[in-house]
Design an enzyme around this catalytic site. Sequence first.
Site, PDB file in Angstrom:
ATOM      1  N   HIS A 105     -10.063   1.525   2.132  1.00  0.00           N
ATOM      2  CA  HIS A 105      -9.552   2.860   2.499  1.00  0.00           C
ATOM      3  C   HIS A 105     -10.699   3.834   2.774  1.00  0.00           C
ATOM      4  CE1 HIS A 105      -5.222   2.541   2.084  1.00  0.00           C
ATOM      5  NE2 HIS A 105      -5.322   1.990   0.889  1.00  0.00           N
TER       6      HIS A 105
ATOM      7  N   HIS B 265      -9.219  -3.845  -1.416  1.00  0.00           N
ATOM      8  CA  HIS B 265      -8.163  -3.072  -0.752  1.00  0.00           C
ATOM      9  C   HIS B 265      -8.459  -1.570  -0.862  1.00  0.00           C
ATOM     10  CE1 HIS B 265      -3.708  -2.226   0.076  1.00  0.00           C
ATOM     11  NE2 HIS B 265      -4.210  -1.051  -0.292  1.00  0.00           N
ATOM     12  N   GLU B 266      -8.785  -1.108  -2.068  1.00  0.00           N
ATOM     13  CA  GLU B 266      -9.027   0.333  -2.267  1.00  0.00           C
ATOM     14  C   GLU B 266     -10.286   0.790  -1.525  1.00  0.00           C
ATOM     15  OE1 GLU B 266      -6.764   2.149  -3.262  1.00  0.00           O
ATOM     16  OE2 GLU B 266      -5.594   0.453  -3.991  1.00  0.00           O
TER      17      GLU B 266
ATOM     18  N   CYS C 279       0.848  -1.190   0.000  1.00  0.00           N
ATOM     19  CA  CYS C 279       0.000   0.000   0.000  1.00  0.00           C
ATOM     20  C   CYS C 279       0.886   1.243   0.000  1.00  0.00           C
ATOM     21  CB  CYS C 279      -0.886  -0.014   1.242  1.00  0.00           C
ATOM     22  SG  CYS C 279      -2.008   1.391   1.343  1.00  0.00           S
TER      23      CYS C 279
HETATM   24 NI    NI Z   1      -3.727   1.026  -0.067  1.00  0.00          NI
END
Ligand code: NI
Length: 189
Positions: A149, A145-146, A103
Amino acid sequence: MAIRRVIRMGHPLLRQPAQAIEPGEIGSEKLGRLIDDMVDTLQDYSGIGLAAPQIAEPVRLAIIEIPDESARYDNLESVPLMVFINPVIEIIDPATHGYWEGCLSVPGLRGFVERPQHVKISYTSVQGEALELEVQGFAATVFQHELDHLDGKLFIDRITDTRLLAFEAEYERYLLPMEAIHDSEGVRH
Ligand code: NI
């Protein structure tokens, strides 16, 4: 064009749920500028995904691009540059597969994370259309994953075996060769 600074783990904005983008903001010059900055930043940092909170803009906006070159290198499918406004993820098949994730906000570390490999994303496009996209395999991991966030989560929160969290140099030296023995799909990204 403006390359923005990516904030790193420890910055409180990475741990805060992001705000929805209002319909009236879609198509605005301000949002267009933010998207342009995110694209410039992603490309400058050579990432494959970036969420707005990572440049200290706490709104529900993410971009993903898996360029041909990096896809070929890792034996993956490429994804053209796509912009997701207010994305919502739905798991189609809960069966998981693990990848070594990294990341831009957690530089220098890799961690092995297992996630479902078949998901559907409902989102608004830059043009304001409500769209859906089904993705499978590694791309499903990238989307989760995105989108994490946007909820103040980092990949390290998803690691179930903390022995599988490593510095990049040690990952390359000790864990990647092991991975190649156990799993021919060992993926770096
Ligand atoms: Ni990330």
